[in-house]
Write a protein that holds these residues in place. Structure first.
Motif, PDB file in Angstrom:
ATOM      1  N   LYS A  43      46.011  39.471  53.001  1.00 29.60           N
ATOM      2  CA  LYS A  43      47.223  40.264  53.166  1.00 29.60           C
ATOM      3  C   LYS A  43      48.520  39.459  53.182  1.00 29.60           C
ATOM      4  CE  LYS A  43      49.299  44.345  53.265  1.00 29.60           C
ATOM      5  NZ  LYS A  43      50.608  44.078  53.444  1.00 29.60           N
ATOM      6  N   LYS A  44      48.316  38.426  54.042  1.00 32.45           N
ATOM      7  CA  LYS A  44      49.587  37.341  54.131  1.00 32.45           C
ATOM      8  C   LYS A  44      49.918  36.758  52.787  1.00 32.45           C
ATOM      9  CE  LYS A  44      51.338  33.802  57.016  1.00 32.45           C
ATOM     10  NZ  LYS A  44      50.960  32.675  58.173  1.00 32.45           N
ATOM     11  N   ARG A  45      49.022  36.328  52.111  1.00 29.29           N
ATOM     12  CA  ARG A  45      49.155  35.472  50.766  1.00 29.29           C
ATOM     13  C   ARG A  45      49.481  36.456  49.697  1.00 29.29           C
ATOM     14  NH1 ARG A  45      51.409  31.598  48.425  1.00 29.29           N
ATOM     15  NH2 ARG A  45      50.598  31.241  46.325  1.00 29.29           N
ATOM     16  N   PHE A  93      55.516  31.747  34.934  1.00 30.66           N
ATOM     17  CA  PHE A  93      55.348  33.189  35.313  1.00 30.66           C
ATOM     18  C   PHE A  93      54.336  34.066  35.124  1.00 30.66           C
ATOM     19  CE2 PHE A  93      56.085  37.781  34.675  1.00 30.66           C
ATOM     20  CZ  PHE A  93      56.852  38.121  35.729  1.00 30.66           C
ATOM     21  N   ARG A  94      53.220  33.278  33.900  1.00 27.90           N
ATOM     22  CA  ARG A  94      52.235  33.916  33.712  1.00 27.90           C
ATOM     23  C   ARG A  94      51.165  33.618  34.567  1.00 27.90           C
ATOM     24  NH1 ARG A  94      53.087  31.857  28.615  1.00 27.90           N
ATOM     25  NH2 ARG A  94      51.474  30.153  28.714  1.00 27.90           N
ATOM     26  N   HIS A  95      51.279  32.405  35.350  1.00 24.63           N
ATOM     27  CA  HIS A  95      50.242  32.000  36.418  1.00 24.63           C
ATOM     28  C   HIS A  95      50.517  32.776  37.790  1.00 24.63           C
ATOM     29  CE1 HIS A  95      47.945  28.612  34.844  1.00 24.63           C
ATOM     30  NE2 HIS A  95      49.210  28.159  34.440  1.00 24.63           N
ATOM     31  N   LEU A  96      51.960  33.145  38.110  1.00 20.08           N
ATOM     32  CA  LEU A  96      52.229  33.754  39.084  1.00 20.08           C
ATOM     33  C   LEU A  96      51.807  35.389  39.059  1.00 20.08           C
ATOM     34  CD1 LEU A  96      53.849  34.213  41.778  1.00 20.08           C
ATOM     35  CD2 LEU A  96      55.964  34.625  40.336  1.00 20.08           C
ATOM     36  N   ARG A  97      51.951  35.937  37.898  1.00 15.77           N
ATOM     37  CA  ARG A  97      51.346  37.371  37.589  1.00 15.77           C
ATOM     38  C   ARG A  97      50.013  37.292  37.760  1.00 15.77           C
ATOM     39  NH1 ARG A  97      53.440  39.654  32.413  1.00 15.77           N
ATOM     40  NH2 ARG A  97      52.224  37.737  31.482  1.00 15.77           N
ATOM     41  N   LYS A  98      49.232  36.334  37.347  1.00 17.05           N
ATOM     42  CA  LYS A  98      47.943  36.305  37.146  1.00 17.05           C
ATOM     43  C   LYS A  98      47.282  36.247  38.735  1.00 17.05           C
ATOM     44  CE  LYS A  98      43.512  33.895  35.798  1.00 17.05           C
ATOM     45  NZ  LYS A  98      42.858  32.732  34.946  1.00 17.05           N
ATOM     46  N   GLU A  99      47.946  35.503  39.725  1.00 17.73           N
ATOM     47  CA  GLU A  99      47.583  35.281  41.070  1.00 17.73           C
ATOM     48  C   GLU A  99      47.880  36.668  41.644  1.00 17.73           C
ATOM     49  OE1 GLU A  99      48.395  32.406  44.860  1.00 17.73           O
ATOM     50  OE2 GLU A  99      49.497  32.166  43.292  1.00 17.73           O
ATOM     51  N   TYR A 100      49.017  37.261  41.425  1.00 18.27           N
ATOM     52  CA  TYR A 100      49.515  38.499  42.302  1.00 18.27           C
ATOM     53  C   TYR A 100      48.223  39.513  41.827  1.00 18.27           C
ATOM     54  CZ  TYR A 100      51.502  43.253  42.279  1.00 18.27           C
ATOM     55  OH  TYR A 100      51.725  44.562  42.492  1.00 18.27           O
ATOM     56  N   LEU A 101      47.715  39.631  40.312  1.00 22.65           N
ATOM     57  CA  LEU A 101      46.744  40.596  40.099  1.00 22.65           C
ATOM     58  C   LEU A 101      45.479  40.480  40.770  1.00 22.65           C
ATOM     59  CD1 LEU A 101      47.564  40.904  36.238  1.00 22.65           C
ATOM     60  CD2 LEU A 101      48.161  42.731  38.168  1.00 22.65           C
ATOM     61  N   VAL A 102      45.100  38.995  40.827  1.00 22.31           N
ATOM     62  CA  VAL A 102      43.836  38.575  41.274  1.00 22.31           C
ATOM     63  C   VAL A 102      43.660  38.948  42.718  1.00 22.31           C
ATOM     64  CG1 VAL A 102      42.404  36.728  42.173  1.00 22.31           C
ATOM     65  CG2 VAL A 102      43.173  36.896  39.891  1.00 22.31           C
ATOM     66  N   LEU A 103      44.888  38.535  43.658  1.00 28.23           N
ATOM     67  CA  LEU A 103      44.979  39.028  45.002  1.00 28.23           C
ATOM     68  C   LEU A 103      45.082  40.407  45.344  1.00 28.23           C
ATOM     69  CD1 LEU A 103      47.706  36.269  46.141  1.00 28.23           C
ATOM     70  CD2 LEU A 103      45.317  36.343  46.802  1.00 28.23           C
TER      71      LEU A 103
END
Length: 278
Positions: A229-231, A256-266
């Motif tokens: 949750k923190k990440r 931005f694509r990497h950021l979006r991917k990490e957001y969706l995975v998390l």
């Protein structure tokens, strides 16, 4: 390979293609073997509910055997299966992946024998005193009915079964607890069984002592959830901040694509991680 034990017109025993033939409590049964794929959320929820139920009932085997044995007699089911079926459906709370036991709704026996009135449980310095009204003038109760008590300790995943601790006529019994158990979470249940073993009552929840504590597994799950949750919160702030500030053209760059991917995975991981508060 399957074998026709009683000739070509008899029931098979073994495997034919994706079918398995066998006997269950004297009844011929056939089931299909399927190939397991990636489990859906509903399947994961079902598996989690089954695991929670199995852990709940794991220390109650003898109590369950008596508690559901009469109901299972003459059917393809056994006592344990009936107990799992009822409690998985009626005695759990929460949503996957945070499914927990609702101890007030647990039922460890089912039958027609009447319970006693005025059930009470009191904690003492050395154990638990349980009492009930010994009156037997109605509802086919008998003074020599056996009293069954189940004491559960969810924190240590342990329990104590007392299958004949007293007679209904005695009106009370005492259960001593050791130094560790007396300070743990206690969930207690009572049932009555006729002296000839032909009748049993529904179980009754006697209550909780020492509150509902966090088990080591629950603590570990909570800490893992808090880390994810923190990440997720950090990444979500960055993600929505860039959406607000950037133009549509900049949203297609590699960072931005990497950021979006990490957001969706998390986000997906957070939804599947047990330990969510409440």
């Amino acid at each position: 390979m399957a074998i026709a034990l009683n000739g070509p017109q008899g029931h098979f025993n073994g495997k034919i293609g994706n079918l398995v033939f066998y006997m269950l409590n004297g009844i011929p049964v056939v089931r299909r073997i399927g190939r397991a794929g990636k489990p859906s959320k509903a399947q994961r929820s079902n598996h989690s509910a089954m695991a929670v139920t199995a852990q709940l009932l794991g220390n109650m085997k003898d109590f369950i055997k008596l508690g559901y044995g009469l109901q299972a007699k003459g059917t393809p089911q056994n006592a344990h299966n009936l107990a799992v079926s009822f409690n998985k459906k009626h005695a759990l709370k929460g949503e996957y992946p945070n499914i927990k036991v609702d101890y007030n709704k647990v039922l460890l026996s089912q039958g027609v024998l009447a319970l006693a009135d005025d059930l009470k449980m009191v904690k003492t310095a050395t154990g638990i005193e349980i009492s009930w009204n010994p009156d037997c003038e109605r509802n086919h109760k008998s003074y020599d009915d056996s009293v069954m008590i189940m004491i559960c300790h969810p924190e240590s995943n342990s329990g104590h079964e007392y299958l004949n601790i007293a007679r209904r006529s005695e009106g009370r019994c005492f259960i001593g607890l050791g130094a560790r158990d007396i300070h743990q979470q206690v969930e207690a249940y009572i049932a009555f069984r006729s002296a000839d073993g032909e009748k049993i009552s529904d179980s009754a929840y006697l209550g909780n002592l020492n509150g509902e504590q966090e088990s080591p597994e629950e603590k570990n799950n909570r800490e893992k959830y808090e880390q994810v949750k923190k990440r997720f919160d950090q990444v979500a702030d960055l993600y929505y901040g860039q959406i607000k500030e950037n133009s549509l053209e900049n949203m297609n760059d590699k960072a931005f694509r990497h950021l979006r991917k990490e957001y969706l995975v998390l986000k997906e991981k957070l939804g599947q991680t047990p330990g969510k508060p409440g």
